[in-house]
Design an enzyme around this catalytic site. Sequence first.
Site, PDB file in Angstrom:
ATOM      1  N   CYS A 178      -5.370   0.470 -14.876  1.00 12.83           N
ATOM      2  CA  CYS A 178      -6.826   0.302 -14.267  1.00 12.83           C
ATOM      3  C   CYS A 178      -7.556   1.707 -14.288  1.00 12.83           C
ATOM      4  CB  CYS A 178      -6.632  -0.146 -12.799  1.00 12.83           C
ATOM      5  SG  CYS A 178      -6.149   0.711 -11.578  1.00 12.83           S
ATOM      6  N   CYS A 235       2.481  14.279  -6.649  1.00 16.15           N
ATOM      7  CA  CYS A 235       1.957  14.102  -5.290  1.00 16.15           C
ATOM      8  C   CYS A 235       0.871  12.922  -5.021  1.00 16.15           C
ATOM      9  CB  CYS A 235       1.307  15.519  -4.769  1.00 16.15           C
ATOM     10  SG  CYS A 235       0.556  15.557  -3.120  1.00 16.15           S
ATOM     11  N   CYS A 278       0.621   0.226  -8.012  1.00 18.88           N
ATOM     12  CA  CYS A 278      -0.825   0.513  -7.795  1.00 18.88           C
ATOM     13  C   CYS A 278      -1.549  -0.375  -6.947  1.00 18.88           C
ATOM     14  CB  CYS A 278      -1.438   0.555  -9.211  1.00 18.88           C
ATOM     15  SG  CYS A 278      -3.331   0.961  -9.251  1.00 18.88           S
ATOM     16  N   CYS A 299      -3.785   5.660 -13.113  1.00 19.19           N
ATOM     17  CA  CYS A 299      -2.845   4.765 -13.468  1.00 19.19           C
ATOM     18  C   CYS A 299      -3.184   4.317 -14.794  1.00 19.19           C
ATOM     19  CB  CYS A 299      -3.254   3.505 -12.336  1.00 19.19           C
ATOM     20  SG  CYS A 299      -2.751   1.735 -13.064  1.00 19.19           S
ATOM     21  N   CYS A 331      -4.138  -2.444  -9.168  1.00 19.99           N
ATOM     22  CA  CYS A 331      -3.888  -3.634 -10.227  1.00 19.99           C
ATOM     23  C   CYS A 331      -2.384  -4.171 -10.116  1.00 19.99           C
ATOM     24  CB  CYS A 331      -4.213  -3.045 -11.535  1.00 19.99           C
ATOM     25  SG  CYS A 331      -3.169  -1.714 -12.216  1.00 19.99           S
TER      26      CYS A 331
HETATM   27 FE    FE Z   1      -3.691   0.317 -11.602  1.00 25.53          FE
END
Ligand code: FE
Length: 166
Positions: A135, A155, A84, A132, A87
């Site tokens: 976060c 995707c 991510c 995510c 984060c």
């Molecule tokens: Fe994240």
Amino acid sequence: MMNHADIPSRRHFLCLLGTAASGLVLASCGSNPAQARNFPKALSNAEWRRKLTESEYYILRQAGTERPYSSPLDKEKRRGTYVCAGCGNHLFPSETKYSSGTGWPSFYRPLSEAILIDTDYKLGYPRAEVLCADCGGHLGHVFNDGPKPTGKRYCMNGAAMDFIAG
Ligand code: FE
């Protein structure tokens, strides 16, 4: 006078009220229910503005979508891990990436507990939005036209991720 039998039902009623209230909070947040939850790596809007680039903020915090073929991660073929961009949470191992031909980095399976699925009505019909898990950042969507073994196509927006080679 209150008898003991009333206590559990009263509690149950209060619990239902609490559930209804949190439902209202989620509904009032409209396009970004993720912000109503407590994610372990949550930041304030001002902190995200400072931390992220403009395109990262647009995708991760405003559920935007990058132009297809715009991310270098679409063509990334090296061995490594996609994380991510908000984060650093590890999301997808390179082994689960495949060429979907859509112009967005596509994967068939995330790492365990890396993501959460929400429902997004932005286009007027429900789509499974991928967030995510750490976060709450918007990463993309998941569809049921992916390859074996899962049949899923995650995707992703390349700008919502970083790639760690190795
Ligand atoms: Fe994240």
